[in-house]
Design a protein around this motif. Structure first.
Motif, PDB file in Angstrom:
ATOM      1  N   GLU A 190      97.065  89.561 -46.118  1.00  0.00           N
ATOM      2  CA  GLU A 190      96.702  88.561 -45.115  1.00  0.00           C
ATOM      3  C   GLU A 190      97.854  88.351 -44.143  1.00  0.00           C
ATOM      4  O   GLU A 190      99.015  88.516 -44.492  1.00  0.00           O
ATOM      5  CB  GLU A 190      96.425  87.208 -45.792  1.00  0.00           C
ATOM      6  N   ASP A 191      97.498  87.931 -42.923  1.00  0.00           N
ATOM      7  CA  ASP A 191      98.533  87.529 -41.974  1.00  0.00           C
ATOM      8  C   ASP A 191      98.844  86.044 -42.195  1.00  0.00           C
ATOM      9  O   ASP A 191      98.301  85.413 -43.113  1.00  0.00           O
ATOM     10  CB  ASP A 191      98.111  87.830 -40.534  1.00  0.00           C
ATOM     11  N   GLU A 192      99.683  85.486 -41.342  1.00  0.00           N
ATOM     12  CA  GLU A 192     100.104  84.088 -41.516  1.00  0.00           C
ATOM     13  C   GLU A 192      98.952  83.087 -41.338  1.00  0.00           C
ATOM     14  O   GLU A 192      99.053  81.942 -41.765  1.00  0.00           O
ATOM     15  CB  GLU A 192     101.257  83.739 -40.570  1.00  0.00           C
ATOM     16  N   ASP A 193      97.834  83.522 -40.752  1.00  0.00           N
ATOM     17  CA  ASP A 193      96.682  82.641 -40.546  1.00  0.00           C
ATOM     18  C   ASP A 193      95.631  82.769 -41.649  1.00  0.00           C
ATOM     19  O   ASP A 193      94.561  82.174 -41.563  1.00  0.00           O
ATOM     20  CB  ASP A 193      96.025  82.940 -39.193  1.00  0.00           C
ATOM     21  N   GLY A 194      95.922  83.590 -42.675  1.00  0.00           N
ATOM     22  CA  GLY A 194      94.965  83.777 -43.764  1.00  0.00           C
ATOM     23  C   GLY A 194      93.869  84.769 -43.433  1.00  0.00           C
ATOM     24  O   GLY A 194      92.804  84.762 -44.039  1.00  0.00           O
ATOM     25  N   ASP A 217      84.672  87.767 -36.927  1.00  0.00           N
ATOM     26  CA  ASP A 217      85.920  88.067 -36.226  1.00  0.00           C
ATOM     27  C   ASP A 217      86.033  87.125 -35.031  1.00  0.00           C
ATOM     28  O   ASP A 217      85.763  87.494 -33.895  1.00  0.00           O
ATOM     29  CB  ASP A 217      85.925  89.537 -35.787  1.00  0.00           C
ATOM     30  N   LYS A 218      86.434  85.899 -35.310  1.00  0.00           N
ATOM     31  CA  LYS A 218      86.460  84.859 -34.271  1.00  0.00           C
ATOM     32  C   LYS A 218      87.459  85.139 -33.156  1.00  0.00           C
ATOM     33  O   LYS A 218      87.266  84.753 -32.023  1.00  0.00           O
ATOM     34  CB  LYS A 218      86.732  83.500 -34.913  1.00  0.00           C
ATOM     35  N   GLU A 219      88.548  85.800 -33.482  1.00  0.00           N
ATOM     36  CA  GLU A 219      89.577  86.110 -32.483  1.00  0.00           C
ATOM     37  C   GLU A 219      89.299  87.441 -31.766  1.00  0.00           C
ATOM     38  O   GLU A 219      90.035  87.815 -30.861  1.00  0.00           O
ATOM     39  CB  GLU A 219      90.960  86.182 -33.152  1.00  0.00           C
ATOM     40  N   GLU A 220      88.265  88.151 -32.205  1.00  0.00           N
ATOM     41  CA  GLU A 220      87.924  89.470 -31.665  1.00  0.00           C
ATOM     42  C   GLU A 220      89.111  90.423 -31.696  1.00  0.00           C
ATOM     43  O   GLU A 220      89.360  91.183 -30.761  1.00  0.00           O
ATOM     44  CB  GLU A 220      87.345  89.341 -30.251  1.00  0.00           C
ATOM     45  N   ASN A 221      89.845  90.382 -32.826  1.00  0.00           N
ATOM     46  CA  ASN A 221      90.998  91.271 -32.989  1.00  0.00           C
ATOM     47  C   ASN A 221      90.890  92.136 -34.248  1.00  0.00           C
ATOM     48  O   ASN A 221      91.877  92.679 -34.722  1.00  0.00           O
ATOM     49  CB  ASN A 221      92.292  90.441 -33.019  1.00  0.00           C
ATOM     50  N   GLY A 222      89.678  92.234 -34.793  1.00  0.00           N
ATOM     51  CA  GLY A 222      89.469  93.083 -35.963  1.00  0.00           C
ATOM     52  C   GLY A 222      89.839  92.431 -37.281  1.00  0.00           C
ATOM     53  O   GLY A 222      90.006  93.121 -38.276  1.00  0.00           O
ATOM     54  N   THR A 223      89.972  91.094 -37.285  1.00  0.00           N
ATOM     55  CA  THR A 223      90.317  90.394 -38.521  1.00  0.00           C
ATOM     56  C   THR A 223      89.289  89.290 -38.808  1.00  0.00           C
ATOM     57  O   THR A 223      88.535  88.879 -37.926  1.00  0.00           O
ATOM     58  CB  THR A 223      91.714  89.727 -38.443  1.00  0.00           C
ATOM     59  N   MET A 224      89.278  88.867 -40.055  1.00  0.00           N
ATOM     60  CA  MET A 224      88.476  87.705 -40.445  1.00  0.00           C
ATOM     61  C   MET A 224      89.238  86.941 -41.509  1.00  0.00           C
ATOM     62  O   MET A 224      90.150  87.479 -42.140  1.00  0.00           O
ATOM     63  CB  MET A 224      87.089  88.104 -40.937  1.00  0.00           C
ATOM     64  N   MET A 225      88.848  85.707 -41.743  1.00  0.00           N
ATOM     65  CA  MET A 225      89.534  84.871 -42.719  1.00  0.00           C
ATOM     66  C   MET A 225      89.116  85.268 -44.140  1.00  0.00           C
ATOM     67  O   MET A 225      87.932  85.504 -44.410  1.00  0.00           O
ATOM     68  CB  MET A 225      89.237  83.396 -42.477  1.00  0.00           C
ATOM     69  N   SER A 226      90.079  85.337 -45.022  1.00  0.00           N
ATOM     70  CA  SER A 226      89.817  85.697 -46.412  1.00  0.00           C
ATOM     71  C   SER A 226      88.851  84.722 -47.081  1.00  0.00           C
ATOM     72  O   SER A 226      87.975  85.150 -47.845  1.00  0.00           O
ATOM     73  CB  SER A 226      91.125  85.738 -47.208  1.00  0.00           C
ATOM     74  N   ASN A 227      88.998  83.432 -46.786  1.00  0.00           N
ATOM     75  CA  ASN A 227      88.112  82.463 -47.438  1.00  0.00           C
ATOM     76  C   ASN A 227      86.655  82.626 -46.978  1.00  0.00           C
ATOM     77  O   ASN A 227      85.734  82.332 -47.722  1.00  0.00           O
ATOM     78  CB  ASN A 227      88.611  81.026 -47.265  1.00  0.00           C
ATOM     79  N   GLU A 228      86.435  83.142 -45.767  1.00  0.00           N
ATOM     80  CA  GLU A 228      85.068  83.416 -45.320  1.00  0.00           C
ATOM     81  C   GLU A 228      84.472  84.590 -46.078  1.00  0.00           C
ATOM     82  O   GLU A 228      83.304  84.559 -46.462  1.00  0.00           O
ATOM     83  CB  GLU A 228      85.030  83.676 -43.818  1.00  0.00           C
TER      84      GLU A 228
END
Length: 154
Positions: free
Chosen positions: A135-139, A96-107
Motif C-alpha cells: 500500500e501507499d501512504e493513503d492505504g 479508482d477514485k484518483e484515476e491513477n490505477g490504484t484503489m483503497m485496500s479497505n474497499e
C-alpha cells in the motif's frame, strides 16, 4: 471419449488435468476434486455452477471417469457468468477514485467479503496478502499488479 462440442486442444487439456488427479492410475478421479480439476484447466466456475455437479463434501464418496468430466468442462467453458481478467479490470476501475490505477485496500476487502461469492475474512486476508502489492501512504494499492497476480496473467 471424444466430445463434438470440445476442440482437440480442450480435450487434451482436460485429459492432462484429469490424469494428474488420477492418483491411482485407474482412469478415475475422486469427485471431491472436481472444483480443483476445473480450475487446473484455467476455468473460473462460480460456486453456483459447481453445485450443479454434486461435488461430495468428503473424499472417497464417489469417483468420476474422463467421459463424465468432459461435459463439466464444456459447461463451465461456455458459461458467460465467469469473470475474466479484463472484466475484473473494468470493475475495479470503478473504485479508482484518483484515476491513477490504484484503489483503497479497505474497499477491496469490503468487495471480497460482502459482494457476489463472498470470501470469509480469513480467505480475504490470504488473497490480499498473497496478491496485493504494498500500500501507499493513503492505504491504496495498484490494481493491475493485483489482478495479474490474482489471475496469473503474464
Amino acid at each position: 471419449m471424444s466430445k463434438p462440442e470440445m476442440s482437440a486442444k480442450d480435450q487434451e487439456r482436460a485429459k492432462f488435468a484429469f490424469d494428474v488427479y488420477d492418483f491411482e492410475g485407474k482412469g478415475t478421479v475422486d469427485a471431491y476434486y472436481i472444483n480443483d480439476l476445473l480450475r487446473a484447466v484455467n476455468l473460473n466456475p462460480t460456486n453456483k455452477k459447481l453445485a450443479a455437479f454434486d461435488v461430495p463434501a468428503k473424499k472417497g464418496e464417489r469417483t468420476i471417469k474422463l467421459d463424465e468430466f468432459f461435459p463439466m468442462f464444456s459447461t463451465i467453458k461456455k458459461d458467460k457468468d465467469c469473470g475474466n481478467y479484463d472484466d475484473f479490470v473494468e470493475v475495479l476501475k470503478l473504485y479508482d477514485k484518483e484515476e491513477n490505477g490504484t484503489m483503497m485496500s479497505n474497499e477491496l476487502e469490503y468487495i471480497l467479503t460482502n459482494l457476489g461469492e463472498m470470501l470469509s475474512k480469513e480467505d480475504c486476508k490470504l488473497v490480499m496478502s498473497e496478491c496485493c502489492p504494498p500500500e501507499d501512504e493513503d492505504g491504496c494499492f495498484e490494481i493491475i499488479p493485483f489482478l495479474k497476480k490474482l489471475c496469473e496473467k503474464e
